[in-house]
Write an enzyme that holds these catalytic residues in place. Sequence first.
Site, mmCIF file in Angstrom:
data_model
loop_
_atom_site.group_PDB
_atom_site.id
_atom_site.type_symbol
_atom_site.label_atom_id
_atom_site.label_comp_id
_atom_site.label_asym_id
_atom_site.label_seq_id
_atom_site.Cartn_x
_atom_site.Cartn_y
_atom_site.Cartn_z
ATOM 1 N N HIS A 37 0.841 -1.211 0.000
ATOM 2 C CA HIS A 37 0.000 0.000 0.000
ATOM 3 C C HIS A 37 0.871 1.254 0.000
ATOM 4 O O HIS A 37 0.569 2.237 -0.670
ATOM 5 C CB HIS A 37 -0.881 0.056 1.258
ATOM 6 C CG HIS A 37 -1.894 -1.031 1.353
ATOM 7 N ND1 HIS A 37 -1.815 -2.055 2.272
ATOM 8 C CD2 HIS A 37 -3.034 -1.243 0.642
ATOM 9 C CE1 HIS A 37 -2.856 -2.845 2.128
ATOM 10 N NE2 HIS A 37 -3.602 -2.391 1.149
ATOM 11 N N GLN A 64 -18.305 -6.066 -1.247
ATOM 12 C CA GLN A 64 -17.439 -6.901 -2.094
ATOM 13 C C GLN A 64 -17.125 -8.247 -1.447
ATOM 14 O O GLN A 64 -16.355 -9.034 -1.980
ATOM 15 C CB GLN A 64 -16.163 -6.163 -2.506
ATOM 16 C CG GLN A 64 -15.178 -5.858 -1.402
ATOM 17 C CD GLN A 64 -14.073 -4.925 -1.884
ATOM 18 O OE1 GLN A 64 -14.273 -3.727 -2.016
ATOM 19 N NE2 GLN A 64 -12.890 -5.467 -2.158
ATOM 20 N N SER A 188 0.100 -9.046 0.925
ATOM 21 C CA SER A 188 -1.352 -8.988 1.050
ATOM 22 C C SER A 188 -1.710 -8.923 2.527
ATOM 23 O O SER A 188 -1.027 -9.554 3.354
ATOM 24 C CB SER A 188 -1.970 -10.245 0.427
ATOM 25 O OG SER A 188 -3.303 -10.394 0.849
#
Length: 282
Positions: A37, A64, A188
Amino acid sequence: MLIVTSVAAMQRLAAKLKVQQVRVGFVPTMGYLHAGHLSLVQRARQQIGEKGQVVVSIFVNPTQFAPHEDLSKYPRDLARDKKLCRAAGVDILFIPKDAAIYPPDFSTYIVEERLSRGMEGESRPTHFRGVTTVVGKLFNLVRPDVAVFGAKDFQQGTVIQAMVRDLNFPLKIVIAPIMREADGLAMSSRNKYLSAIQREQATVLSRAIQVAKATLKNGPISSKKLEAQIRKMVSQQSEARLDYVRIFDPQTLEPVSEVKRGTHLALAVFFGKTRLIDNGRL
Ligand code: PAF
């Protein structure tokens, strides 16, 4: 760093920045930030310059996630995220509340109908409708000149580019390269769920991409053959369960029968309940 938690305040601020002709670079996130990020933040800064304002949003977007997915367990650490954003030179951190983004009578969605069908869309049928809807809303609230997304979510980037083009959002989309751990695992927020053995075996995703690249060096190869080779590699990991491996054209996302230079490979693999994705250009 300014922290904005209300939708109305974000709208007022975005309008003011437009009037002042201040360029805005935007990085939408779901928080639990990592070096991947922060590389997007850097990229946003490069795009808009020192006089511009970098906005990061943190919003774990419920639409989502399917009901059986990990929404309630999605990792959150707002205090740490704020520190990381401050240190990375973020100017505005937008942290809207769920109810402000999705009031009880919310009933309008954005649906991309071509690129979002395969791969992630097949495994997670309601996922992209949630992504495009929230990203569209965030674009309307933040009104960025540039928005930066990570290449790990390759299909997401392609779907968002199509949405921006089709619905005339006045901004540029930048896709920044995947950030990887030293052993190749793509960074992640979900990696933290992996047990020690799963973490070790999770390198199979990036190894599969490396093997595909190496195989292609010996000349074109059939997609079926390469996919079978990757299926075998994944099946050799005791903790891994392949969700999909797909070889496709990076523009249309349509499967191709022959793997050539420039063809794209993507795969999704479960380790227990944790689902990891990776992709690469061959
Ligand atoms: O990539 C993500 O983290 C999310 O899908 C995004 C773009 C922030 C939308 O919720």
